[in-house]
Design a protein around this motif. Structure first.
Motif, short mmCIF file in Angstrom:
data_model
loop_
_atom_site.label_atom_id
_atom_site.label_comp_id
_atom_site.label_asym_id
_atom_site.label_seq_id
_atom_site.Cartn_x
_atom_site.Cartn_y
_atom_site.Cartn_z
N ASP A 1 -9.01 6.15 -0.73
CA ASP A 1 -8.75 4.53 -0.65
C ASP A 1 -9.01 4.15 -2.17
O ASP A 1 -10.36 4.36 -2.47
CB ASP A 1 -9.64 4.14 0.44
CG ASP A 1 -9.81 2.83 0.54
OD1 ASP A 1 -10.09 2.00 1.51
OD2 ASP A 1 -9.44 1.94 -0.30
N ILE B 1 0.89 -1.19 -0.09
CA ILE B 1 0.07 0.10 -0.19
C ILE B 1 0.81 1.28 0.05
O ILE B 1 1.87 1.22 0.76
CB ILE B 1 -0.87 0.14 1.23
CG1 ILE B 1 -1.54 -1.23 1.42
CG2 ILE B 1 -1.65 1.48 1.27
CD1 ILE B 1 -2.48 -1.19 2.71
N HIS C 1 -5.22 -6.51 2.99
CA HIS C 1 -4.85 -5.28 3.08
C HIS C 1 -3.40 -4.93 3.92
O HIS C 1 -3.54 -4.22 4.87
CB HIS C 1 -5.90 -4.42 3.80
CG HIS C 1 -5.89 -2.71 2.96
ND1 HIS C 1 -5.82 -1.64 3.87
CD2 HIS C 1 -5.97 -2.43 1.76
CE1 HIS C 1 -5.89 -0.65 3.27
NE2 HIS C 1 -5.80 -0.95 2.05
N LEU D 1 -2.87 0.32 -4.06
CA LEU D 1 -2.98 -1.03 -3.66
C LEU D 1 -2.76 -2.00 -4.23
O LEU D 1 -3.42 -2.06 -5.45
CB LEU D 1 -4.38 -1.11 -2.73
CG LEU D 1 -4.87 -2.43 -2.43
CD1 LEU D 1 -3.75 -2.77 -1.35
CD2 LEU D 1 -6.23 -2.42 -1.79
#
Ligand code: SDX
Length: 424
Positions: free
Chosen positions: A313, A60, A230, A67
């Motif tokens: 995001d 990330i 993540h 990402l």
């Protein structure tokens, strides 16, 4: 082998040389393991600047809103890959070819049922138990059925555990939902894709086999992809820490589910919908934004902010596109979407949010899609857990496959110094 050196200079003490390593992407890391022997600990509550491990799974870049899963951008995976392809990529490090994909899909399909005895576990819960409470229980209990394959040092046992967990999470999630509404639990169907099967088990009954809307199945599959992994987030770090003690993978994933439940983490998707319900109308937004900015008020704008992302995001962008697709496909004009977009617009121009780089995160729009699909709010974090399972198990497997030590942080102790028990 260190790429560079750092030197720690503490007043009154000799300088301490520390190795510095560079990864393929991201910041260099200072190896502080030697500090213990020099009589020091590092201090980093909340792990704001701590790398807990080396990993090759997900990268990330919070500043750029990037990402990558095994190097592939999430936007491309969300558009071109399905969830099982993403699971394969996370677990094995490469995308499957056609034959590998077919074999993997078939293997997963052959493990979607759960032991019939597991159904009796549900009867101990009230029908109105929170679905995440039940998931913590039944996923942890899965290990009771697989005594034959819990040797974490056996790669085949690790692989079959990964398959079982990825395959059974949707079945368990749907069972939790059916239990809560008093309907019979549905068996998985091998003629359906992973996400079609999940929606079948959620919304069909023994009396009727309604065809699954392909747009909803695709949206569900994309939501799973967007949640798949993540990096070292709170629940994944929990899975790694539990795994470092040698606990079995089912127990580790149950620990991850428990950590995910919190509203600061995976529980945020449920909290966003409840917040939108509470705001009710655009006219109330300013009042809630003021509450979010008030240091004396614990209220935070759910679905905003992120420890790593100081930009959009990337998952939230894809989620918003999916939201538009699903709502237009279903012809739904959801006032909560309008409310969410207005809230985002206001928050994104307010100096308090701009200065703190508070952008919508993965949880901000996901609940609106899940609601449109027909999934009740209290099931949202169960959906998140189902999507995150391949990431959790990939990190667990990566750790166990390499030399590792039990995770055992130290502390800055500021309590009472030694004292004697008072004589009577
Ligand atoms: C997920 O880590 C991951 O990768 C998680 C996740 C994953 O895929 O695994 O991405 C999934 O958990 C997404 C986040 C979901 N949570 C929420 O939406 C809950 C609301 N967000 C906040 O609780 C918060 O933003 C966190 C928990 C997400 C991040 O918290 P941090 O990194 O500890 O940041 P912070 O609390 O120190 O905030 C910095 C400042 C503070 O103000 P100041 O002390 O500087 O004055 O920003 C403020 C905070 O008060 N702030 C908010 C806010 N989030 C941060 N103020 C109002 N509303 C918010 N949502």
């Amino acid at each position: 082998m260190a790429d560079k050196k750092a030197q720690l200079i503490i007043e009154g003490a000799a300088p301490i040389d520390l190795p510095v390593y560079s990864g393929t992407l991201g910041p260099d890391v200072v190896d502080v393991r030697g500090l213990g022997g020099e009589g020091y600990f590092t201090f980093d509550p909340g792990f704001m600047a701590t790398s807990s491990c080396e990993s090759k799974i997900t990268f990330i870049d919070g500043e750029k809103g990037v990402l990558l899963h095994r190097g592939y951008p999430i936007e491309q995976l969300a558009e071109k890959a399905d969830f099982l392809e993403t699971c394969y990529l996370l677990l094995k490090g490469e995308l499957p070819n056609a034959e590998e994909k077919t074999r993997f899909d078939s293997t997963i399909k052959n493990h979607t049922m759960v032991h019939e005895q597991l159904k009796t576990f549900f009867n101990g819960f009230r029908r109105d138990a929170h679905p995440m409470a039940i998931m913590c229980g039944v996923v942890g209990a899965l290990s009771a059925f697989y005594h034959d394959s819990l040797d974490i040092n056996d790669p085949h046992h690790r692989e079959i555990s990964a398959i079982r967990l990825i395959a059974k999470m949707p079945t368990l999630a749907a069972m939790v939902y059916k239990y809560s509404i008093g309907q019979p639990m549905m068996y998985p169907r091998n003629n359906l894709s992973y996400s079609e099967n999940f929606l079948h088990m959620m919304f069909n009954t023994p009396c009727e086999d309604k065809p699954i809307n392909p747009v909803l199945a695709k949206a569900m599959d994309r939501i799973f992809v967007l949640h798949a992994d993540h990096e070292q987030n709170a629940s994944t770090s929990t899975v790694r820490l539990a795994g470092s003690s040698g606990a079995n993978p089912f127990a580790c994933i149950a620990a991850g589910i428990a950590a995910l439940w919190g509203p600061a983490h995976g529980g945020a998707n449920e909290a966003v919908l409840r917040m939108l319900d509470e705001i009710g109308d655009v006219s109330n937004i300013d009042k809630f934004v003021a509450k979010a900015k008030d240091k004396n008020d614990p209220f935070k704008l759910m679905g905003f902010g992120h420890r790593v992302y100081k930009n959009f995001d990337p998952r939230a962008k894809v989620m918003k596109q999916t939201c538009d697709e699903v709502l237009s496909e279903l012809g739904i004009d959801d006032p909560q979407l309008e409310l969410a977009m207005k809230l985002e617009e206001i928050a994104r121009t307010d100096p308090y949010f701009v200065e703190r780089n508070l952008y919508p995160n993965v949880d901000f729009y996901s609940g609106i899609i899940l609601k449109a699909i027909g999934i009740p709010t209290e099931m949202f974090t169960v959906i998140f857990a189902t999507g995150r399972t391949p990431g959790w198990i990939a990190h667990w497997n990566e750790m166990i496959s390499m030399p590792y030590k039990i995770g055992r942080p130290r502390q800055l102790y500021t309590g009472a110094t030694q004292r004697d028990y008072p004589s009577k």
